[in-house]
Scaffold this active site. Structure first.
Site: not given
Length: 188
Positions: A111, A113, A116, A136-137, A156, A180
């Site tokens: 994302k 946000t 940035r 997630l990394e 996303q 997983q």
């Protein structure tokens, strides 16, 4: 391949359990105030981060080896936020569980946000017929500590549908990350 819209995403989630739990609109406010948005968007789905994290540490001076990964390279943490040290990274997982259809390739993008702020989510494909929680990394590219918020939007998913079934799906080849749950470390 065609990028799929909000209506397609909602239909696949409701009729085929593609995303569970599923939010049919962008959520920006909760009881505690504003949150980083999650839920269905025009051409994608913004996923949330679960409150379980693995923060990279070099305390044991291990070598990062994807074929022989040392679990001692991470410190486990549970909480509403995660502080990633400067120039380091952390692993987490989505709250949402995915079941990707055979004709669909899904791409996970960070994302804006977070981008940035110098926090990058690794671009990850979810292959046809893969299912599970997405690991997630998060990379903190800054010289300062960086904060990730659990239970809020972090990435996303973009869904692309082919005109035909793939010859061999992730499930067909018994992919090592199939089904997983939790934060999953590299497997060789």
């Amino acid at each position: 391949m065609t990028i799929k819209s909000d209506r397609w995403i909602e239909r696949m989630a409701r009729e085929h359990g593609m995303i569970e739990p599923f939010e049919s609109a962008q959520v920006r406010d909760q009881d505690q105030g504003r949150v980083i948005s999650y839920g269905v968007s025009s051409y994608g789905y913004d996923v949330r981060c679960a409150p379980d994290f693995k923060i990279f540490t070099n305390i044991n001076t291990a070598i990062v080896d994807p074929k022989n990964f040392d679990e001692k390279s991470f410190v486990d943490m549970t909480g509403d936020t995660c502080i990633i040290p400067p120039n380091s990274f952390a692993l987490a997982r989505t709250i949402e569980y995915f079941r990707i259809p055979r004709k669909v390739l899904t791409i996970c993008l960070g994302k804006s946000t977070y981008a940035r702020c110098g926090i990058i989510v690794n671009v990850t494909p979810l292959e046809p017929e893969w299912e599970g929680h997405v690991t997630l990394e998060f990379s903190n590219t800054t010289p300062l500590p960086a904060k990730i918020y659990a239970n809020e939007g972090v990435a996303q998913m973009i869904f692309m549908e082919s005109d035909e079934d793939c010859a061999v799906s992730y499930q067909d080849r018994a992919g090592k990350y199939q089904g997983q749950t939790g934060v999953t470390l590299p497997r060789s």
